[in-house]
Design an enzyme around this catalytic site. Structure first.
Site, short mmCIF file in Angstrom:
data_model
loop_
_atom_site.label_atom_id
_atom_site.label_comp_id
_atom_site.label_asym_id
_atom_site.label_seq_id
_atom_site.Cartn_x
_atom_site.Cartn_y
_atom_site.Cartn_z
N SER A 190 -4.84 5.42 -4.30
CA SER A 190 -4.65 6.82 -4.70
C SER A 190 -4.38 6.99 -6.19
O SER A 190 -3.46 6.39 -6.75
CB SER A 190 -3.48 7.42 -3.92
OG SER A 190 -3.24 8.73 -4.40
N SER B 226 -2.16 0.87 -4.43
CA SER B 226 -2.72 2.02 -3.71
C SER B 226 -4.08 2.42 -4.28
O SER B 226 -4.32 2.27 -5.47
CB SER B 226 -1.76 3.21 -3.84
OG SER B 226 -2.35 4.38 -3.34
N ASN C 27 -3.16 9.52 -7.26
CA ASN C 27 -1.94 10.34 -7.30
C ASN C 27 -0.69 9.51 -6.96
O ASN C 27 0.39 10.07 -6.74
CB ASN C 27 -2.05 11.48 -6.29
CG ASN C 27 -3.16 12.45 -6.66
OD1 ASN C 27 -3.06 13.13 -7.68
ND2 ASN C 27 -4.22 12.50 -5.87
N ASP D 123 0.88 -1.16 0.00
CA ASP D 123 0.00 0.00 0.00
C ASP D 123 0.93 1.23 0.00
O ASP D 123 2.10 1.11 0.37
CB ASP D 123 -0.85 -0.07 1.28
CG ASP D 123 -1.67 1.18 1.49
OD1 ASP D 123 -2.33 1.61 0.55
OD2 ASP D 123 -1.63 1.72 2.62
N LEU D 124 0.44 2.38 -0.41
CA LEU D 124 1.31 3.57 -0.44
C LEU D 124 1.17 4.42 0.83
O LEU D 124 2.06 4.46 1.68
CB LEU D 124 0.99 4.40 -1.68
CG LEU D 124 1.73 5.73 -1.82
CD1 LEU D 124 3.22 5.54 -1.95
CD2 LEU D 124 1.20 6.52 -3.03
N ARG E 31 -11.46 8.49 -2.95
CA ARG E 31 -11.70 9.94 -2.83
C ARG E 31 -13.17 10.26 -2.63
O ARG E 31 -13.56 11.00 -1.72
CB ARG E 31 -11.16 10.63 -4.08
CG ARG E 31 -11.01 12.12 -3.95
CD ARG E 31 -10.50 12.71 -5.25
NE ARG E 31 -9.25 12.11 -5.68
CZ ARG E 31 -8.75 12.23 -6.91
NH1 ARG E 31 -9.39 12.93 -7.83
NH2 ARG E 31 -7.61 11.66 -7.23
N LYS F 266 -8.57 6.77 5.76
CA LYS F 266 -7.35 6.09 5.31
C LYS F 266 -7.69 4.85 4.48
O LYS F 266 -8.47 4.01 4.91
CB LYS F 266 -6.50 5.69 6.51
CG LYS F 266 -5.82 6.88 7.15
CD LYS F 266 -4.83 6.47 8.20
CE LYS F 266 -4.09 7.70 8.72
NZ LYS F 266 -3.23 7.41 9.86
N GLY F 267 -7.11 4.79 3.29
CA GLY F 267 -7.33 3.64 2.41
C GLY F 267 -8.65 3.68 1.66
O GLY F 267 -8.94 2.83 0.84
N GLU G 92 -0.21 -3.45 4.51
CA GLU G 92 -1.29 -2.45 4.64
C GLU G 92 -1.33 -1.80 6.01
O GLU G 92 -0.98 -2.41 7.01
CB GLU G 92 -2.63 -3.14 4.42
CG GLU G 92 -3.19 -3.01 3.03
CD GLU G 92 -3.69 -1.62 2.67
OE1 GLU G 92 -3.82 -0.75 3.57
OE2 GLU G 92 -3.97 -1.39 1.49
P1 B16 Z 1 -6.58 10.06 -4.09
P2 B16 Z 1 -3.61 4.13 -0.03
C1 B16 Z 1 -5.43 6.10 -0.17
O1 B16 Z 1 -4.15 5.61 -0.42
C2 B16 Z 1 -5.43 7.03 1.03
O2 B16 Z 1 -5.11 6.31 2.21
C3 B16 Z 1 -6.82 7.63 1.19
O3 B16 Z 1 -6.84 8.50 2.30
C4 B16 Z 1 -7.19 8.39 -0.10
O4 B16 Z 1 -8.50 8.92 -0.01
C5 B16 Z 1 -7.11 7.40 -1.26
O5 B16 Z 1 -5.80 6.85 -1.33
C6 B16 Z 1 -7.44 8.05 -2.58
O6 B16 Z 1 -6.46 9.00 -2.88
O7 B16 Z 1 -7.61 11.06 -3.73
O8 B16 Z 1 -5.17 10.61 -4.19
O9 B16 Z 1 -6.96 9.26 -5.32
O10 B16 Z 1 -3.58 4.05 1.46
O11 B16 Z 1 -4.53 3.10 -0.68
O12 B16 Z 1 -2.23 4.14 -0.65
MG MG Z 2 -2.90 3.10 3.39
#
Ligand code: B16
Ligand code: MG
Length: 222
Positions: free
Chosen positions: A118, A116, A120, A9-10, A49, A45-46, A171
């Site tokens: 995310s 991840s 981003n 996980d990131l 969006r 977290k995790g 994770e």
């Molecule tokens: P984004 P992970 C997750 O990353 C974050 O923990 C979570 O807080 C965030 O809303 C989600 O990515 C989406 O991120 O808005 O940048 O697409 O923990 O799965 O690495």
């Molecule tokens: Mg995470």
């Protein structure tokens, strides 16, 4: 079966961008007049969006106030703020022990991937300066079902051409541990609070991750 890949996980495992997510959501919540604090941020977290924004609305009894289209517009506004903030990410933001762990994987012929939620993730990994250390980075924009669904972990496994019992997932969120277990892989929890399930192995922080212990536990499972 020998361990052949670590799937990370990131946010919360390789780096801690939760504070940037917090600042960006806080700015949006303040603008809209909604309550938001660090405790609510923990619940994001995790989580994807759009689901994150829905949790904020739910806490404020405002879930039915906006159409999905409007919710997406606000979630994108938060993302614009977040994208600006993560420009500040550097290799100093790599969590302790991670560089050493990635090095150990390379020496031991263990492939590394990123799973991840995310969208981003690529730019965060680029700014951390570790993007090239991964054999595969899943593209969250192409993943239909977010954690606790196993899709993102299975995507990494397939890209590496491996079987579930050859992969180990890392994770920091319960939804992520659920996703790893649903993918039928061994799970390693990092400072994770789980109410319903238990990771195969747990460490309190990234600096405590013990490579040999992970391999020993994995060998005992297969
Ligand atoms: P984004 P992970 C997750 O990353 C974050 O923990 C979570 O807080 C965030 O809303 C989600 O990515 C989406 O991120 O808005 O940048 O697409 O923990 O799965 O690495
Ligand atoms: Mg995470």
């Amino acid at each position: 079966m020998k361990a052949k890949a670590f799937i990370f996980d990131l946010d919360g495992v390789l780096t801690d961008t939760a504070r940037y997510h917090y600042l960006a959501w806080k700015e949006l919540a303040d603008k809209l007049g909604y309550y938001f604090d660090q405790e609510i941020n923990e619940r994001l977290k995790g989580v994807s969006r759009i689901k994150s924004f829905q949790i904020i609305l739910e806490v404020n009894n405002a879930l039915n106030k906006y159409t999905l289209e409007e919710q997406e517009k606000f979630a994108n506004e938060k993302n614009d703020i977040y994208v600006e903030l993560i420009k500040n990410v550097t290799n100093n933001d790599i969590l302790p022990g991670i560089n050493e762990l990635l090095e150990k994987c390379k020496e031991s012929n263990i492939k590394c991937a990123v799973a991840s939620a995310s969208k981003n993730a690529f730019s965060v990994l680029e700014n951390l300066g570790i993007k090239d250390k991964f054999d595969y980075i899943s593209d969250a924009r192409l993943i239909k079902n977010t954690k606790p669904d196993p899709e993102v972990f299975i995507d990494c496994m397939k890209a590496l051409n491996l079987l579930p019992n050859e992969c180990i997932g890392f994770e920091d969120a319960e939804a992520g541990i659920e996703a790893i277990q649903a993918a039928k892989m061994m799970s390693v929890g990092i400072n994770v609070t789980c109410n319903n399930i238990k990771p195969t192995l747990e460490f309190k922080s990234t600096s405590e991750i013990d490579f040999d212990k992970i391999i020993e536990v994995h060998n005992s499972l297969n």
